[in-house]
Design an enzyme around this catalytic site. Structure first.
Site, PDB file in Angstrom:
ATOM      1  N   LYS A  28       0.839  -1.216   0.000  1.00  0.00           N
ATOM      2  CA  LYS A  28       0.000   0.000   0.000  1.00  0.00           C
ATOM      3  C   LYS A  28       0.867   1.256   0.000  1.00  0.00           C
ATOM      4  O   LYS A  28       0.613   2.192  -0.759  1.00  0.00           O
ATOM      5  CB  LYS A  28      -0.934  -0.035   1.209  1.00  0.00           C
ATOM      6  N   GLY A 101      -5.064   7.934   5.495  1.00  0.00           N
ATOM      7  CA  GLY A 101      -4.155   8.909   6.108  1.00  0.00           C
ATOM      8  C   GLY A 101      -2.925   9.121   5.251  1.00  0.00           C
ATOM      9  O   GLY A 101      -2.449  10.246   5.072  1.00  0.00           O
ATOM     10  N   GLN A 176       4.633   9.190   7.466  1.00  0.00           N
ATOM     11  CA  GLN A 176       3.740  10.090   6.727  1.00  0.00           C
ATOM     12  C   GLN A 176       4.184  11.533   6.902  1.00  0.00           C
ATOM     13  O   GLN A 176       4.216  12.305   5.941  1.00  0.00           O
ATOM     14  CB  GLN A 176       2.297   9.900   7.199  1.00  0.00           C
ATOM     15  N   ASP A 327       1.700  -1.189  11.982  1.00  0.00           N
ATOM     16  CA  ASP A 327       0.374  -1.598  11.501  1.00  0.00           C
ATOM     17  C   ASP A 327       0.029  -3.037  11.892  1.00  0.00           C
ATOM     18  O   ASP A 327      -1.080  -3.501  11.612  1.00  0.00           O
ATOM     19  CB  ASP A 327       0.302  -1.461   9.979  1.00  0.00           C
TER      20      ASP A 327
HETATM   21  C1  S3P Z   1       2.521   4.765   6.237  1.00  0.00           C
HETATM   22  C2  S3P Z   1       3.017   5.153   7.444  1.00  0.00           C
HETATM   23  C3  S3P Z   1       2.475   4.697   8.734  1.00  0.00           C
HETATM   24  C4  S3P Z   1       1.520   3.515   8.575  1.00  0.00           C
HETATM   25  C5  S3P Z   1       0.591   3.689   7.403  1.00  0.00           C
HETATM   26  C6  S3P Z   1       1.384   3.835   6.122  1.00  0.00           C
HETATM   27  C7  S3P Z   1       3.154   5.271   5.002  1.00  0.00           C
HETATM   28  O1  S3P Z   1       1.768   5.765   9.315  1.00  0.00           O
HETATM   29  O2  S3P Z   1       0.782   3.339   9.754  1.00  0.00           O
HETATM   30  O3  S3P Z   1      -0.277   2.583   7.285  1.00  0.00           O
HETATM   31  O4  S3P Z   1       2.886   4.745   3.909  1.00  0.00           O
HETATM   32  O5  S3P Z   1       3.959   6.221   5.101  1.00  0.00           O
HETATM   33  P1  S3P Z   1       2.500   6.867  10.262  1.00  0.00           P
HETATM   34  O6  S3P Z   1       3.423   7.625   9.422  1.00  0.00           O
HETATM   35  O7  S3P Z   1       1.378   7.714  10.778  1.00  0.00           O
HETATM   36  O8  S3P Z   1       3.151   6.044  11.337  1.00  0.00           O
END
Ligand code: S3P
Length: 450
Positions: A28, A101, A176, A327
């Protein structure tokens, strides 16, 4: 756009032994980034193995709204004709990122240093999640934003006309946030620096380099120092998306707790910033092996083989491992319920601000099914009952969270009575083939009416 539809109640009872190969979907995180970075390159990026879950499809739609040409040619096969860094168009409608998110936060970063305005929204889960962690650092570039209280969506970003580069020390371990700052830095002149005290998934760094950006990473006493030189011309790429270790976690853990199981999960990306769960499971005594270990596209890859493991023990999961398995805690807690002794999971405050408050969601459902859970603000502990001893029999609320839904259905595979979820609809955000894949292995998942 999950969470907008009618709830889909589901139930899982005792599974037959799970056997065969589980071909899980594309990663993903890498799928989102493939579309976004393709949109910021000049020319045609070609993607194979894209995850066609709702989250990623929402990102594809968003990239079109910013001017990129995004086309599906066949299952998992997509092309993106990008507009170049600084070439993003202003969308003429609200950008709806559904449940994602990653989608909304990275896109906010990528448009924040262009002289355009965009308004973002999402489903009921996403609209509750904190966005100040993104808009605060973006303000340093000269970006303005107006959202609801505490920076919640819907939220409008006014991109900086004359962005300045930024040095930002991450206050939370979040890929993120790191990625949003780096993507904003792409269209700022000069060098943008992000310092991360704890390593988080590094797909943005690896992929930006692959697209031709000048980006260096240095390990220092303060942590990883990432330096990006702004305003590169990104070169289009051909991308083969590896299969998602976070999705692989579900058939792997299901096999470990379901009597008689022996499942192969081929071609899983084992980037060390993502593979903490598998180390944890081995420490618990899981019969989990890595076969055919190799490198593909610069990433370590292996086939995972998981066999029924009735003698797993609870452990103390080290806090420093949290980011590399953030996750996976929901499904780990299901394994922990089927181990003997206590599994303690600390340093996990971030679980409270995921698609749901994952500590609360799992604690509620596990307790309803007869498992004892203790919790604090940034830790929780599950007291295992031993293999096959979870009573089950309850319906769990999934709070619009795909990973909560999948975890509770798998709990049902090994519980004395079936376990139900009030809404399995969100599973389609990341693992649209979950029911089919699990059914083919031998699971017994059904849609029910309430
Ligand atoms: C992700 C970062 C993680 C993860 C999310 C995917 C990404 O979140 O939980 O499912 O693709 O950068 P956080 O950056 O909030 O930890």
């Amino acid at each position: 756009m999950s969470g907008h539809g009618t709830p889909i109640p589901m139930q899982a009872g005792h599974a037959n032994p799970l056997t065969g190969a589980a071909h899980v979907p594309g990663d993903k995180s890498i799928s989102h980034r493939s579309l976004m970075f393709g949109a910021m390159a000049v020319g045609k990026t070609e993607i194979f193995g894209l995850l066609e879950g709702e989250d990623v499809l929402d990102t594809a739609k968003a990239m079109r709204a910013f001017g990129a040409e995004v086309t599906q040619h066949g299952p998992g096969h997509w092309t993106v004709h990008g507009v170049g860094v600084g070439g993003l168009a202003e969308p003429d409608t609200v950008i709806d990122c559904g449940n994602s998110g990653t989608g909304v936060r990275l896109i906010m970063g990528m448009m924040a240093t262009s002289p355009i305005t965009a308004t973002f929204t999402g489903d009921a889960s996403l609209n509750k999640r904190p966005m100040a962690r993104i808009t605060d650092p973006l303000a340093l570039f000269g970006t303005q934003s107006v959202g609801r209280s505490q920076g919640r969506l819907p939220l409008t970003i006014v991109g900086a006309e004359n962005p300045v580069p930024v040095e930002y020390h991450l206050p939370v371990a979040s890929a993120q946030v790191k990625s949003a700052v780096l993507l904003a830095g792409l269209n700022a002149p000069g060098k943008t620096v992000v310092v991360e005290p704890k390593a988080t998934r590094d797909h943005t760094e690896r992929m930006l380099r692959g697209f031709g950006a000048e980006l260096t990473v240095e390990d220092t006493n303060e942590g990883r120092v990432i330096t990006l030189t702004g305003q590169p011309e990104l070169q289009p790429q051909t991308i083969h998306v590896p299969r998602d270790p976070s999705s692989a976690a579900f058939p792997v853990c299901a096999a470990l707790i379901t009597p008689g199981s022996d499942v192969l999960v081929p071609n899983i990306g084992l980037n060390p910033t993502r593979s903490g769960l598998f180390i944890t499971l081995q420490e618990m005594g899981a019969d989990l092996t890595f076969e055919n270990e190799r490198e593909e596209g610069g990433e370590p890859v292996a086939d995972l083989r998981a066999r029924y493991s009735p003698n797993m023990k609870g452990i103390n999961v080290p806090e420093h491992r949290a980011a590399s398995m953030i996750d996976e805690y929901p499904i780990l807690s299901v394994v922990a319920a089927n181990a003997t002794g206590v599994t303690h999971m600390g340093g996990v405050h971030e679980l409270r601000v995921k698609e749901s408050d994952r500590i609360d969601a799992m604690a509620q459902g596990l307790r309803a099914n007869g498992v004892s859970v203790d919790e604090g603000e940034d830790w929780w502990a599950v007291t295992g009952l031993g293999a096959g001893n979870v009573p089950g029999g309850a319906t769990c609320e999934t709070f619009l969270d795909h990973r909560i839904a999948m975890s509770f259905l798998i709990l049902g595979f090994a519980s004395k009575s079936a376990v139900a979820v009030n809404d399995g609809g969100p599973i389609a955000t990341s693992f649209p083939i979950f029911e089919q894949l699990m059914g083919d292995l031998g699971a017994n998942i059904e849609r029910i009416s309430v």
